[in-house]
Design a protein around this motif. Structure first.
Motif, short mmCIF file in Angstrom:
data_model
loop_
_atom_site.label_atom_id
_atom_site.label_comp_id
_atom_site.label_asym_id
_atom_site.label_seq_id
_atom_site.Cartn_x
_atom_site.Cartn_y
_atom_site.Cartn_z
N UNK A 1 0.82 -1.18 -0.05
CA UNK A 1 0.11 0.00 0.02
C UNK A 1 0.82 1.48 0.02
N UNK A 2 0.72 2.26 -1.17
CA UNK A 2 1.57 3.42 -1.20
C UNK A 2 2.68 3.04 -1.98
N UNK A 3 3.01 2.08 -2.44
CA UNK A 3 4.03 1.76 -3.52
C UNK A 3 3.47 1.66 -4.81
N UNK A 4 3.43 2.89 -5.63
CA UNK A 4 2.97 2.85 -6.91
C UNK A 4 3.84 2.64 -8.11
N UNK A 5 3.63 3.03 -9.56
CA UNK A 5 4.30 2.67 -10.41
C UNK A 5 5.61 3.14 -10.39
N UNK A 6 5.80 4.52 -10.06
CA UNK A 6 7.10 5.31 -9.96
C UNK A 6 7.85 5.03 -8.99
N UNK A 7 7.43 4.55 -8.04
CA UNK A 7 8.16 4.16 -6.65
C UNK A 7 8.85 2.83 -6.92
N UNK A 8 8.07 1.90 -7.52
CA UNK A 8 8.52 0.59 -7.83
C UNK A 8 9.74 0.67 -8.62
N UNK A 9 9.59 1.74 -9.54
CA UNK A 9 10.76 1.95 -10.73
C UNK A 9 12.12 2.26 -9.78
N UNK A 10 11.75 3.25 -8.95
CA UNK A 10 13.01 3.56 -8.18
C UNK A 10 13.67 2.70 -7.23
N UNK A 11 12.69 1.84 -6.71
CA UNK A 11 13.16 0.97 -5.60
C UNK A 11 14.03 -0.37 -6.47
#
Length: 432
Positions: free
Chosen positions: A188-198
């Motif tokens: 919850x709170x991890x969207x597409x953009x953050x997934x890429x950064x991670x």
DNA sequence: TCTGGGGTCCTAGGACCC
DNA sequence: TCTGGGGTCCTAGGACCC
């Protein structure tokens, strides 16, 4: 002291389940529900997922697939969903003294200390909702909201849990291996953009993210990610928000048109209608708006700039909930925006800087003429809201939103089911 | 030709002030 | 003409959620 137990209860494929409640013949058959204006797919039954209908896909792109595979299609029927949602939420409220209604189909419950056998207690809740309302729910439990969300994901995806998963009952070893099997994007709170950064720092699973140092999470990413990591570690950062719908900070009413509009008058009708609706919501939560924003979205002729959005915001001299005053200001904003050469596909009204109404009374105190006039306007609005509530939406309006009915620009709803629970004329007939 | 609607929270950057 | 540092307020835009 027992550890906190937060539960997240959510209805499986909510819109589809609502439609099936009155169409039991569709049980176990593929069903989808479309967004407003029949724009895209917003809910799918398990069978439709298996047939390869993606979430959020534009309707025109799957129309053929849907027809060829015998999938049943519905337009969104919000009055039906809202009514059933209300039934589920009030039933759930009987299981806990502390409830947060998070969305139309999701509710957090604080179940701390309710039972030593949380999993069984969860099964009791499931059964009750099924028997009393007729909708299937999944329940996730954990010491924080984020863990409860994650548990809910497991409850839904993995049959072994039979619809109820309690992370609080697991050993750290068990959790570790389960978390290693869940992609980080499910948190919850991890969207597409953050997934890429991670991904760039090789954080791919929930287990990876949970091990991230919180200060690193904050420094390299954001304060938001730091909170997510802490919540995964069992440190609560998000409280249950037991606010009523009364607490909204902004109110939006916007719709796509059934076809592009060019005439100012037609767009004015739509803006007036949206403003009326927004003002109604405003009065329902006993607030006044200090600012109003109008936006219109143009579909341009050149393909590379297909859509353009413009907005104008006006500050109101005095915060108000008066439909007439809001519509006047909305028109002022619209006239600044409008270009006759554009084709508009969508418009909307946003009310901002909302204050509690009780506050205004004191501001106006002493200016007797204004107080009198404000009181009269209040009475008028009360009467209007009362009549519309009693006799159906927008029986009474201010004449700006157009007299021709049906209005040619209102959204498409080609596959709408009846108002089974909200319209006397459309009650389902039970065959003996 | 056709891609929803309604929200929240956070951040960066500009304007302005001392 | 050069030009610091710190604070506040506002707004636009991004990211996320269902």
């Amino acid at each position: 002291m027992s550890t906190r137990c937060i539960a997240l209860v959510d209805v499986n494929n909510f819109y589809v389940s609502c439609e099936r409640l009155f169409r039991p013949d569709l049980m176990n058959l593929p069903v989808i529900v479309l967004s407003n204006n029949d724009g895209c797919v917003v809910a799918r039954s398990e069978e439709a997922k298996v047939l390869g209908v993606p979430m959020g896909v534009p309707w025109f792109r799957v129309r053929e697939l849907v027809k060829n595979s015998g999938i049943t299609v519905f337009s969104s029927n919000y009055p039906l969903y809202a009514d059933l949602s209300h039934r589920v939420m009030s039933l759930l409220s009987t299981f806990s003294s502390s409830q947060e209604i998070y969305s139309i189909d999701e509710s957090f419950l604080d179940l701390t200390g309710m039972s030593s056998q949380m999993e069984q207690y969860g099964q009791v809740i499931r059964k009750r909702v099924d028997q009393w309302v007729g909708l299937p729910v999944s329940i996730g439990m954990g010491p924080t909201k984020t863990l409860a969300k994650l548990a809910n994901y497991l409850a839904k995806k993995r049959p072994v849990y039979r619809g109820v998963c309690d992370l609080g009952a697991m050993s750290s070893g068990q959790m570790e291996s389960i978390f290693a099997s869940i992609p980080v994007s499910e948190v919850w709170g991890i969207g597409r953009r953050t997934t890429e950064l991670l991904e760039r720092v090789h954080i791919r699973t929930v287990a990876h993210l949970r091990e991230l140092d919180t200060t690193v999470a904050r420094r390299r990413f954001s304060i938001v990610l730091e909170r997510v990591v802490k919540e995964l570690q069992g440190i609560s950062c998000l409280d249950l928000e037991q606010i009523l719908p009364a607490g909204r900070q902004q109110i939006i009413c916007s719709r796509s048109f059934s076809h592009p509009l060019t005439g100012l008058n037609e767009i004015k009708e739509a803006i007036a209608l949206y403003t009326e609706r927004a003002a109604e919501k405003l009065r329902l939560q006993c607030s006044l708006a200090g600012r109003i924003q109008v936006f219109i979205q143009a579909s341009l002729f050149k393909p590379e700039e297909r859509r353009h959005s413009y907005a104008v915001t006006l500050s109101l001299s005095l915060p108000t909930d008066d439909t007439a005053c809001l519509v006047r200001n909305a028109f002022l904003a619209l006239e600044k925006l409008y270009r006759p050469e554009s084709r508009y596909v969508k418009a909307g009204v946003m009310l901002m800087e909302l204050h509690s109404k009780s506050h205004r009374q004191s501001v106006l105190f002493g200016v007797s003429e204004e107080v009198q006039s404000a009181k009269r306007r209040d009475q008028l609005m009360n009467v209007m809201d009362g009549i519309n509530h009693r006799w159906g939406k927008h029986i009474l309006g201010l004449g700006w939103s157009g007299l021709a009915k049906p209005r040619p620009w209102v959204m498409k709803q080609d596959y709408k089911s009846p108002g089974y629970t909200t319209d006397w004329q459309q009650l389902p007939v039970v065959k003996a």
